[in-house]
Scaffold this motif. Sequence first.
Motif, PDB file in Angstrom:
ATOM      1  N   GLU A  96     -13.185   6.065  -7.773  1.00  0.00           N
ATOM      2  CA  GLU A  96     -11.998   5.962  -8.624  1.00  0.00           C
ATOM      3  C   GLU A  96     -12.407   6.006 -10.093  1.00  0.00           C
ATOM      4  OE1 GLU A  96     -12.625   3.833  -6.031  1.00  0.00           O
ATOM      5  OE2 GLU A  96     -11.139   4.675  -4.646  1.00  0.00           O
ATOM      6  N   SER A 100     -11.325   3.876   1.498  1.00  0.00           N
ATOM      7  CA  SER A 100     -10.130   3.063   1.751  1.00  0.00           C
ATOM      8  C   SER A 100      -8.880   3.792   1.270  1.00  0.00           C
ATOM      9  CB  SER A 100     -10.253   1.670   1.131  1.00  0.00           C
ATOM     10  OG  SER A 100     -10.547   1.748  -0.219  1.00  0.00           O
ATOM     11  N   GLY A 138      -3.590  -2.555  -5.490  1.00  0.00           N
ATOM     12  CA  GLY A 138      -4.903  -2.920  -4.979  1.00  0.00           C
ATOM     13  C   GLY A 138      -5.630  -3.830  -5.955  1.00  0.00           C
ATOM     14  N   GLU A 139      -6.942  -3.858  -5.804  1.00  0.00           N
ATOM     15  CA  GLU A 139      -7.752  -4.785  -6.600  1.00  0.00           C
ATOM     16  C   GLU A 139      -8.206  -4.144  -7.920  1.00  0.00           C
ATOM     17  OE1 GLU A 139     -10.810  -6.700  -4.288  1.00  0.00           O
ATOM     18  OE2 GLU A 139     -12.251  -6.481  -5.898  1.00  0.00           O
ATOM     19  N   GLY A 140      -8.964  -3.085  -7.793  1.00  0.00           N
ATOM     20  CA  GLY A 140      -9.478  -2.404  -8.974  1.00  0.00           C
ATOM     21  C   GLY A 140     -10.258  -1.196  -8.539  1.00  0.00           C
ATOM     22  N   PRO A 141     -10.572  -0.308  -9.477  1.00  0.00           N
ATOM     23  CA  PRO A 141     -11.272   0.918  -9.127  1.00  0.00           C
ATOM     24  C   PRO A 141     -12.667   0.652  -8.572  1.00  0.00           C
ATOM     25  CG  PRO A 141     -10.479   0.957 -11.422  1.00  0.00           C
ATOM     26  CD  PRO A 141     -10.273  -0.425 -10.917  1.00  0.00           C
ATOM     27  N   ASN A 161      -3.424  -0.964  -9.609  1.00  0.00           N
ATOM     28  CA  ASN A 161      -4.432  -1.982  -9.340  1.00  0.00           C
ATOM     29  C   ASN A 161      -4.253  -3.174 -10.281  1.00  0.00           C
ATOM     30  OD1 ASN A 161      -6.387  -1.095  -7.252  1.00  0.00           O
ATOM     31  ND2 ASN A 161      -6.697   0.651  -8.636  1.00  0.00           N
ATOM     32  N   PRO A 198      -6.617   6.254  -8.576  1.00  0.00           N
ATOM     33  CA  PRO A 198      -6.734   5.104  -7.674  1.00  0.00           C
ATOM     34  C   PRO A 198      -6.902   5.529  -6.218  1.00  0.00           C
ATOM     35  CG  PRO A 198      -4.427   5.509  -8.133  1.00  0.00           C
ATOM     36  CD  PRO A 198      -5.219   6.516  -8.943  1.00  0.00           C
ATOM     37  N   PHE A 199      -7.624   4.715  -5.460  1.00  0.00           N
ATOM     38  CA  PHE A 199      -7.727   4.890  -4.011  1.00  0.00           C
ATOM     39  C   PHE A 199      -8.041   6.330  -3.606  1.00  0.00           C
ATOM     40  CE2 PHE A 199      -5.653   0.739  -4.019  1.00  0.00           C
ATOM     41  CZ  PHE A 199      -6.279   0.116  -2.960  1.00  0.00           C
ATOM     42  N   HIS A 218      -6.084  -5.395   2.707  1.00  0.00           N
ATOM     43  CA  HIS A 218      -6.602  -4.263   1.942  1.00  0.00           C
ATOM     44  C   HIS A 218      -7.159  -3.241   2.944  1.00  0.00           C
ATOM     45  CE1 HIS A 218      -9.090  -1.951  -0.829  1.00  0.00           C
ATOM     46  NE2 HIS A 218      -8.454  -2.541  -1.825  1.00  0.00           N
TER      47      HIS A 218
HETATM   48  N1  URA Z   1      -9.839  -0.359  -3.878  1.00  0.00           N
HETATM   49  C1  URA Z   1      -8.894  -0.834  -4.694  1.00  0.00           C
HETATM   50  O1  URA Z   1      -8.524  -1.989  -4.614  1.00  0.00           O
HETATM   51  N2  URA Z   1      -8.372  -0.022  -5.589  1.00  0.00           N
HETATM   52  C2  URA Z   1      -8.718   1.260  -5.715  1.00  0.00           C
HETATM   53  O2  URA Z   1      -8.180   1.955  -6.564  1.00  0.00           O
HETATM   54  C3  URA Z   1      -9.719   1.733  -4.851  1.00  0.00           C
HETATM   55  C4  URA Z   1     -10.269   0.910  -3.944  1.00  0.00           C
END
Ligand code: URA
Length: 194
Positions: free
Chosen positions: A48, A59, A41-44, A82, A54-55, A156
């Motif tokens: 998170e 989402s 994914g992108e980032g916390p 991420n 993560p996640f 995403h």
């Molecule tokens: N969206 C993300 O891209 N990463 C995560 O860990 C949580 C939400």
Amino acid sequence: MDDFEQLKQEVNQCTQCVLSKTRTNVVFGEGSRHAEIMCIGEGPGYYEDQQGRPFVGKSGQLLDKILDVCGFNRKEHVFIGNIVKCRPPNNRDPLPEERETCIPFLYKQIELIDPKIIILLGATALKGLIDPNAKITKVRGEWMEWNGRLIMPTFHPSALLRNEKLKRPAWEDFKKVVSKYRELVNENHYSAHC
Ligand code: URA
């Protein structure tokens, strides 16, 4: 301590970019250390960052549902990571220098986990790992190769929550992953819906 634990410790102690100043927890990633599938994914986000996992927000719940329908889970089949490991303040996009500072950690995770399939969740993951000029709407659903690994770019989960119409094409992408998993890893892999 093995290489993976060492990497985890290094990431957890990282102070190489400004995101380290505002984070609550580093989000190293989660799942099987020997997963054949990696989701990136992108980032916390807020939750998170609070939990160091993560996640885990909305989402994340959708991602878990999709994985479940595919017969996959975080424990056995998938490692979820991420592009950046610390939350950008107010959920802004990670800046290019933050992505560049963090990406070697992701490269190392990929090398050590050694997955057969990488699922890129959304534009930041696609641009961060493959090509800053790539467009997720153009390339999603098509297998790509990157350093000898198979890559499936898709939307995403937060995009699916914002726009219901993207759910059908995303599901088609995940069905391709299940087929490929049967081809490469386990021909008897069970999934309730595909
Ligand atoms: N969206 C993300 O891209 N990463 C995560 O860990 C949580 C939400």
